[in-house]
Design a protein around this motif. Structure first.
Motif: not given
Length: 305
Positions: A86-92, A175-180, A183-189, A196-200
């Motif tokens: 469980h990697d909380t830093t990179y959301d795995f 989850r990343f978009l929600t936290s950032r 609920n307004n995903h489209g405006a900043h997607s 978005i985190p790319r690596t573990n």
């Protein structure tokens, strides 16, 4: 190789190199991995490293094989005998894994992957984001890498695994978009996609190029019934990283990417361990002696320090 059926139960391909989509055992040769540095201190430190034998899956070969190559670059996926770290830093999360039959244990009752022949260990998993680059050392002479009895993952099962990963990456993306942005995903997607985190934090990953390349075929397959219900109106295929990372060769060397070629075998070598590899799982490991992928990455990180 052209004309090869990589899902055939008989050996296919040159004996001088291993074939992908098979399971095997590897061990880092720390001294050989730093030999190019010609540094007595680095060599002494490498000799002191305690390396283990790891159960791995050959995910992708990164160069066409040649008989005179000293090594063969691969993306490998270490296999675990427990749910994902469980990697909380990179959301795995622990459910971001795929059980290998006969293992059927998964928090979301995920469909297990079935190997040919049946996998010899009872409680193993593939982990999402656990791919690393290695150089498999060539075996000179007649010894080679004959894999007639190797355990392999058939094409249909590889597609099933990519569906699992696509679902998990889509969940991370949401989850990343929600936290950032709430609920307004489209405006900043669009701007969000670049951060978005790319690596573990435990294992560097090669990205999800395979998910993107199999995108069109995956539409005909479905996740487990419980996952399909949970997905609701969000498509499992609505996000992949293939648009931004279409080739493993484009990965930056600071993330362990492979930019080396056989014409320059020492290029980026500090990021790419040399390993010894065999397809003989049963004689090298048993169900109680399968080291964690976390231990493998610790070895790799100790090597490149």
């Amino acid at each position: 190789m052209p004309g090869c059926d990589t899902d055939s139960s008989s050996y296919c391909g040159p004996h001088f190199c291993p074939m992908p989509y098979r399971y095997g055992v590897m061990r880092i040769d720390a001294v050989a991995s730093v030999q190019h540095l010609r540094d007595s201190i680095a060599t002494k430190q490498a000799e002191a490293l305690d390396t283990k034998e790891y159960l791995v899956y050959l995910d992708e070969e990164l160069d066409p094989p040649f008989p005179d190559s000293p090594w063969f670059p691969f993306i490998v996926s270490p296999i675990a005998n427990e749910l994902r770290y469980h990697d909380t830093t990179y959301d795995f999360t622990p459910d971001m894994c795929a059980p290998i039959h006969p293992n059927t244990d998964h928090p979301a009752h995920r469909v297990p992957l079935r190997t040919t022949p049946e996998f010899p260990f009872p409680h193993c998993y593939h982990w999402l984001g656990a791919n690393i680059h290695v150089r498999i050392r060539a075996r000179p002479g007649s010894q080679g890498f004959g894999d007639a009895r190797a355990i392999r993952l058939p094409a249909a099962e590889r597609l099933t695994m990519q569906i699992h990963w696509a679902y998990d990456m889509n969940a991370r993306w949401r989850r990343f978009l929600t936290s950032r942005d709430g609920n307004n995903h489209g405006a900043h997607s669009q701007s969000a996609s670049s951060s978005i985190p790319r690596t573990n934090g435990i294992l560097r990953t090669s990205g999800l190029t395979a998910v993107g390349s199999a995108h069109s075929n995956l539409r005909e397959l479905t996740p487990s019934s419980s996952e399909q219900t949970r997905m609701g109106r969000d498509s499992v295929f609505s996000y992949t990283e293939s648009d931004e990372s279409t080739s493993v060769y484009s990965q930056d060397s600071s993330t362990g990417g492979l930019n080396a070629s056989r014409n320059d075998p020492d290029s980026d070598a500090e990021f790419i361990p040399i390993v010894d590899f065999t397809f003989d799982l049963r004689s090298m490991l048993n169900a109680e002696r399968i080291p964690s992928p976390c231990e493998l990455i610790e070895e790799r990180d100790n090597l490149v320090k």
